[in-house]
Design an enzyme around this catalytic site. Structure first.
Site, PDB file in Angstrom:
ATOM      1  N   ALA A 124      -2.132  69.052 -19.911  1.00 54.04           N
ATOM      2  CA  ALA A 124      -2.261  70.366 -19.288  1.00 54.04           C
ATOM      3  C   ALA A 124      -3.119  71.231 -20.201  1.00 54.04           C
ATOM      4  O   ALA A 124      -3.256  70.945 -21.389  1.00 54.04           O
ATOM      5  CB  ALA A 124      -0.872  70.976 -19.125  1.00 54.04           C
ATOM      6  N   GLY A 167       0.166  65.808 -19.577  1.00 52.11           N
ATOM      7  CA  GLY A 167      -0.087  65.887 -18.141  1.00 52.11           C
ATOM      8  C   GLY A 167      -1.082  64.826 -17.690  1.00 52.11           C
ATOM      9  O   GLY A 167      -1.026  64.341 -16.547  1.00 52.11           O
ATOM     10  N   GLU A 222       0.774  61.819 -17.190  1.00 52.96           N
ATOM     11  CA  GLU A 222       1.596  61.995 -15.977  1.00 52.96           C
ATOM     12  C   GLU A 222       0.778  61.770 -14.712  1.00 52.96           C
ATOM     13  O   GLU A 222       1.253  61.168 -13.746  1.00 52.96           O
ATOM     14  CB  GLU A 222       2.231  63.394 -15.975  1.00 52.96           C
ATOM     15  CG  GLU A 222       3.280  63.511 -17.077  1.00 52.96           C
ATOM     16  CD  GLU A 222       3.860  64.899 -17.224  1.00 52.96           C
ATOM     17  OE1 GLU A 222       3.088  65.837 -17.506  1.00 52.96           O
ATOM     18  OE2 GLU A 222       5.085  65.051 -17.051  1.00 52.96           O
ATOM     19  N   GLU A 236       3.802  66.218 -25.862  1.00 56.26           N
ATOM     20  CA  GLU A 236       4.389  67.538 -25.577  1.00 56.26           C
ATOM     21  C   GLU A 236       5.436  67.939 -26.608  1.00 56.26           C
ATOM     22  O   GLU A 236       5.540  69.106 -26.980  1.00 56.26           O
ATOM     23  CB  GLU A 236       5.041  67.547 -24.184  1.00 56.26           C
ATOM     24  CG  GLU A 236       4.049  67.615 -23.035  1.00 56.26           C
ATOM     25  CD  GLU A 236       3.646  66.244 -22.538  1.00 56.26           C
ATOM     26  OE1 GLU A 236       3.772  65.250 -23.306  1.00 56.26           O
ATOM     27  OE2 GLU A 236       3.194  66.149 -21.388  1.00 56.26           O
TER      28      GLU A 236
HETATM   29  C1  3H9 Z   1       1.219  69.126 -21.178  1.00 56.29           C
HETATM   30  O1  3H9 Z   1       0.435  68.313 -20.796  1.00 56.29           O
HETATM   31  C2  3H9 Z   1       2.377  69.632 -20.372  1.00 56.29           C
HETATM   32  C3  3H9 Z   1       2.650  68.803 -19.148  1.00 56.29           C
HETATM   33  O2  3H9 Z   1       3.508  67.740 -19.435  1.00 56.29           O
HETATM   34  C4  3H9 Z   1       3.394  69.595 -18.102  1.00 56.29           C
HETATM   35  C5  3H9 Z   1       2.687  70.678 -17.436  1.00 56.29           C
HETATM   36  C6  3H9 Z   1       3.476  71.301 -16.328  1.00 56.29           C
HETATM   37  N1  3H9 Z   1      -5.478  72.295 -23.727  1.00 56.29           N
HETATM   38  O3  3H9 Z   1      -8.114  68.367 -31.281  1.00 56.29           O
HETATM   39  P1  3H9 Z   1      -9.561  68.578 -31.138  1.00 56.29           P
HETATM   40  C7  3H9 Z   1      -9.030  71.868 -27.421  1.00 56.29           C
HETATM   41  S1  3H9 Z   1       1.065  69.832 -22.721  1.00 56.29           S
HETATM   42  C8  3H9 Z   1      -6.403  73.182 -24.131  1.00 56.29           C
HETATM   43  O4  3H9 Z   1     -10.299  69.260 -32.217  1.00 56.29           O
HETATM   44  P2  3H9 Z   1      -9.983  65.739 -31.290  1.00 56.29           P
HETATM   45  C9  3H9 Z   1      -8.770  72.163 -28.885  1.00 56.29           C
HETATM   46  O5  3H9 Z   1      -8.105  73.378 -29.053  1.00 56.29           O
HETATM   47  C10 3H9 Z   1      -0.410  69.141 -23.375  1.00 56.29           C
HETATM   48  N2  3H9 Z   1      -7.262  72.934 -25.144  1.00 56.29           N
HETATM   49  O6  3H9 Z   1     -10.313  67.207 -30.777  1.00 56.29           O
HETATM   50  C11 3H9 Z   1     -10.173  72.173 -29.437  1.00 56.29           C
HETATM   51  O7  3H9 Z   1     -10.751  73.432 -29.148  1.00 56.29           O
HETATM   52  P3  3H9 Z   1     -11.808  74.115 -30.136  1.00 56.29           P
HETATM   53  C12 3H9 Z   1      -0.197  67.768 -23.882  1.00 56.29           C
HETATM   54  C13 3H9 Z   1      -7.174  71.761 -25.750  1.00 56.29           C
HETATM   55  O8  3H9 Z   1     -11.052  64.865 -30.765  1.00 56.29           O
HETATM   56  C14 3H9 Z   1     -10.888  71.122 -28.606  1.00 56.29           C
HETATM   57  O9  3H9 Z   1     -10.087  70.949 -27.429  1.00 56.29           O
HETATM   58  N3  3H9 Z   1      -1.404  67.319 -24.549  1.00 56.29           N
HETATM   59  C15 3H9 Z   1      -6.223  70.806 -25.380  1.00 56.29           C
HETATM   60  O10 3H9 Z   1      -9.709  65.749 -32.742  1.00 56.29           O
HETATM   61  C16 3H9 Z   1     -11.021  69.777 -29.293  1.00 56.29           C
HETATM   62  O11 3H9 Z   1      -9.747  69.376 -29.769  1.00 56.29           O
HETATM   63  C17 3H9 Z   1      -1.590  67.488 -25.855  1.00 56.29           C
HETATM   64  O12 3H9 Z   1      -0.759  68.035 -26.548  1.00 56.29           O
HETATM   65  C18 3H9 Z   1      -5.355  71.106 -24.323  1.00 56.29           C
HETATM   66  N4  3H9 Z   1      -4.410  70.238 -23.894  1.00 56.29           N
HETATM   67  O13 3H9 Z   1      -8.614  65.351 -30.583  1.00 56.29           O
HETATM   68  C19 3H9 Z   1      -2.896  66.982 -26.397  1.00 56.29           C
HETATM   69  N5  3H9 Z   1      -6.365  69.724 -26.189  1.00 56.29           N
HETATM   70  O14 3H9 Z   1     -12.944  73.147 -30.211  1.00 56.29           O
HETATM   71  C20 3H9 Z   1      -3.482  67.967 -27.342  1.00 56.29           C
HETATM   72  C21 3H9 Z   1      -7.382  70.004 -27.006  1.00 56.29           C
HETATM   73  O15 3H9 Z   1     -12.088  75.404 -29.485  1.00 56.29           O
HETATM   74  N6  3H9 Z   1      -4.791  67.548 -27.833  1.00 56.29           N
HETATM   75  N7  3H9 Z   1      -7.879  71.226 -26.765  1.00 56.29           N
HETATM   76  O16 3H9 Z   1     -11.085  74.244 -31.448  1.00 56.29           O
HETATM   77  C22 3H9 Z   1      -4.955  66.639 -28.788  1.00 56.29           C
HETATM   78  O17 3H9 Z   1      -4.025  66.024 -29.282  1.00 56.29           O
HETATM   79  C23 3H9 Z   1      -6.355  66.431 -29.288  1.00 56.29           C
HETATM   80  O18 3H9 Z   1      -7.109  67.555 -28.912  1.00 56.29           O
HETATM   81  C24 3H9 Z   1      -7.080  65.166 -28.732  1.00 56.29           C
HETATM   82  C25 3H9 Z   1      -8.563  65.186 -29.209  1.00 56.29           C
HETATM   83  C26 3H9 Z   1      -6.390  63.922 -29.297  1.00 56.29           C
HETATM   84  C27 3H9 Z   1      -7.073  65.128 -27.240  1.00 56.29           C
END
Ligand code: 3H9
Length: 675
Positions: A63, A102, A105, A125
């Protein structure tokens, strides 16, 4: 179709593609696009199957976290995933990169999943203080069983595609470079077959697995609310039909989402990423090439620092003065790697490869062609100056010269060289191969490209780096000092080391100030003269109560390093209490919090006002990754915001502290430190 979602046709297969950089987060436009594309596929008689995939570096990474806490635009994710699953034509998720939260999911709601071998699936999450809120906790145990669902949801670490295949979470592996084509072929093969829907399956109860999992992770989950909620949801999936389970999941999700812990953990997610950005330096500044690193000193610190680079495939030349120290240091590096290999986290080849990149030497001149040299010698200004003067005469021009000092003035060190623009601090935390934090200390003359290069390099060696300005102890240790001072005063006034430590541990810290002192060594920084006893610490050190290493410090230790309160320490404290004439009173736990933690916030405010940290969230990152501040409290500055700055100011004033002007001003204006 405009927006992040486009579709194209391959005969009777509709391919739905998301292009929402950087990580294909499932924001409103993406959800709306998927909804209308799937609807289009369902009503179009010439479409017989669908594939959902993403462009860019990853499948949906979850999400969009930036939307949390605001009203959610339709369709919300739980509705969207149920709609995908309800479609009467096969829908295949084609996964590359990381299908997270998400995103995972969405994948589990599709009828089938195909992934490239390098892909990963996960529910991170819990690391945001949440749980999968779009059916993930209900579909995962139905597809893969309770043990794996527990591990994925409550611990949050992603699993590799192969493991997902073996566990039944995905149906097939695709070619690394032929995902779309393989997904289309796979989808075609499923046309006309009964559609498997995860929500229609049943999940087998497994109370033993739940109990074992909870027990095994009790320490890891201590203080956190989200793991327990994740476990409860997975268990619920084994007890009730999907519709009921998903309602329970939704309710748990909303409770967590509204809570302070999740707000704190989301704050840290963004704070960690923001920390790498340097105010006033363009993102595209040209960086220096770091192909070879030199480390001076093969002690615990130098060895740990070297391992970071070796593990990242960067050759290291490590220099010592004596062969024996060099051999000992190199031996410890190998032992550390072998211990990791024994746990199955490295192969023997990887150990050999890392060790093969290490050049141990007694020859200082061997540092001449290094691109970065990090000094990790004894913490003494004269010694550091001598090392840097020598380095200046040896190392090639354009190389970066760094000191691993934890307190000393980088400007003074830089001034002994003819190239102060190439000098900065790289303050690693012990054990340097494990701790994630790196304070990068920017001297007055440090060149922008030098700072930017080291910040980028930090990411390569998997550190979380924070820029700090020159001041005694930089951000972390500077804030530690008022805590130590107050802890000692509290002892004088009637508290015990056990009580103070317990308050800190109950707060969520891995250990309290006295436990920390015993671990680090009570003798660190001691003048080494047993006849000179000016404070309790001197008295302990004089009796060789140096901490865990001598089995006695603030606590007594048994052979397994289990601590117990020390009658001898109680006696020493008592003697000093009598000598000091300090007024004794019953010290409450609340007073300990107000007098040891509030002054840290106060110091943080001074650090911010002096510009020694770029932003309040950087201070939080330092304390989370360098000192084990509980992430569910978001770091000292976020914690102060949640407590209320007025309360902090009142507490400080009550105990006679000078309140930092910035803290006072913010409290008066009703402002916060963090966003
Ligand atoms: C969820 O899904 C809830 C659902 O179950 C239910 C809903 C009802 N959203 O980490 P990076 C941005 S909760 C918005 O440096 P990498 C991040 O801030 C979500 N922004 O890259 C950064 O911005 P900036 C569950 C996001 O290659 C840029 O993307 N998912 C999100 O080292 C690059 O990120 C997670 O918790 C997001 N979801 O790693 C996954 N994700 O460039 C969270 C990233 O402005 N994300 N951004 O600083 C990660 O773990 C890592 O970003 C990922 C890539 C592994 C994907």
């Amino acid at each position: 179709m405009t927006g992040p979602i486009t579709t194209h046709r391959h005969g009777n297969v509709l391919v739905i593609v998301s292009d929402n950089p950087p990580v294909n987060a499932l924001g409103a436009a993406v959800r709306q696009g998927i909804e209308s594309a799937v609807k289009e596929g369902v009503v179009d008689d010439t479409v017989h199957a669908m594939v959902i995939r993403c462009d860019g570096r990853t499948f949906f990474a979850g999400a969009d976290i930036t939307e949390f806490g605001k009203p959610m635009a339709e369709p919300v994710l739980p509705i969207l995933v149920d709609m995908i699953e309800a479609a009467d034509k096969p829908i295949v998720a084609a996964i590359h990169g990381t299908a997270l939260g998400g995103g995972c999911e969405v994948a589990l709601a599709c009828h089938y999943r195909i992934a490239v071998p390098s892909a990963k699936l996960g529910f991170p999450e819990v690391k945001l203080g949440l749980l999968p809120g779009a059916g993930g906790t209900q579909r995962a145990p139905r597809l893969a069983g309770v043990p794996l669902a527990l591990e994925m949801c409550a611990k949050g670490d992603p699993i590799a595609a192969k493991r997902a295949l073996d566990a039944g979470l995905i149906d097939k592996l695709a070619g690394e470079d032929s995902l779309e084509a393989d997904a289309i072929t796979f989808a075609r093969g499923m046309i006309g077959k009964p559609l498997p829907r995860a929500s229609h399956k049943t999940a087998k109860p497994d109370p033993q697995a739940v109990e074992a999992f909870t027990k095994a992770n009790a320490r890891r989950f201590r203080g956190f609310e989200a793991p327990e909620a994740n476990i409860a949801c997975v268990v619920k999936a084994t007890e009730v039909p999907y519709e009921e389970g998903v309602q329970f999941e939704r309710q748990q999700f909303m409770e967590l989402m509204m809570g302070v812990q999740s707000a704190a953990q989301r704050h840290i997610f963004f704070a960690e990423r923001k920390a790498s950005k340097i105010d006033g330096i363009a993102d595209d500044i040209r960086l220096r090439d770091i192909k070879k690193v030199g480390v001076i000193g093969a002690g615990t610190m130098g060895g740990g620092i070297s391992m970071n680079f070796l593990s990242a495939g960067i050759p290291v030349t490590i220099v010592e003065m004596q062969q024996e120290a060099l051999d000992r240091g190199t031996g410890i590096i190998r032992k550390n790697y072998e211990a990791t290999a024994a746990k199955g986290r490295l192969t023997a080849e990887q150990v050999d490869k890392a060790m093969g990149l290490l050049t141990p030497t007694l020859d200082f001149d061997a540092l001449a062609d290094c691109d970065l040299v990090i000094e990790a010698v004894y913490e003494n200004m004269d010694v550091k100056k001598e090392v840097f003067t020598r380095l200046d005469g040896i190392v090639k021009q354009g190389a970066i010269l760094a000191s691993n000092t934890s307190y000393l003035n980088i400007n003074e060190i830089a001034a002994v060289t003819k190239r102060p623009q190439d000098v900065l601090g790289m303050h690693f935390f012990s054990p340097a191969n494990v701790m994630k934090l790196l304070e990068v200390v920017r001297g007055d003359k440090t060149a922008d490209d030098v700072l930017a290069t080291v910040m980028a390099l930090a990411k390569k060696i998997r550190k979380v780096a924070v820029v700090a300005g020159v001041c005694y102890g930089f951000v972390g240790n500077r804030m530690l000092m008022p805590r130590q001072v107050e802890a000692m005063k509290l002892l004088m006034e009637g508290a015990t080391p056990e009580q103070i430590d317990k308050v800190h541990v109950d707060f969520g810290m891995p250990m309290g100030p006295f436990q920390m002192s015993d671990l680090a060594g009570v003798d660190i920084g001691w003048h080494r003269d047993p006849s000179r006893i000016e404070n309790i610490r001197d008295a302990l050190a004089a009796e060789k109560r140096w901490g865990q290493k001598t089995k006695a410090g603030w606590y007594d230790y048994d052979d397994k390093r289990n601590p117990s309160p020390s009658p001898r320490v109680a006696e020493i404290i008592d003697e000093f209490r009598k000598k000091s004439g300090a007024t004794q009173h019953v010290v409450t736990d609340e007073e300990i919090v107000e007098r040891t933690l509030y002054p840290m916030v106060n110091e943080g405010a001074l650090i911010l006002a002096e510009g020694k940290a770029q932003r309040a969230s950087d201070i939080d990152v330092v304390w989370i990754y360098g000192y084990g501040w509980p992430v569910y409290r978001g770091g000292p500055m976020f914690w102060a915001d949640t407590e209320g700055l007025k309360k902090i100011v009142a507490g400080l004033e009550k105990h006679g502290f000078d309140v930092a002007p910035l803290l006072k001003a913010k409290a008066e204006k009703g402002e916060r430190f963090t966003a």
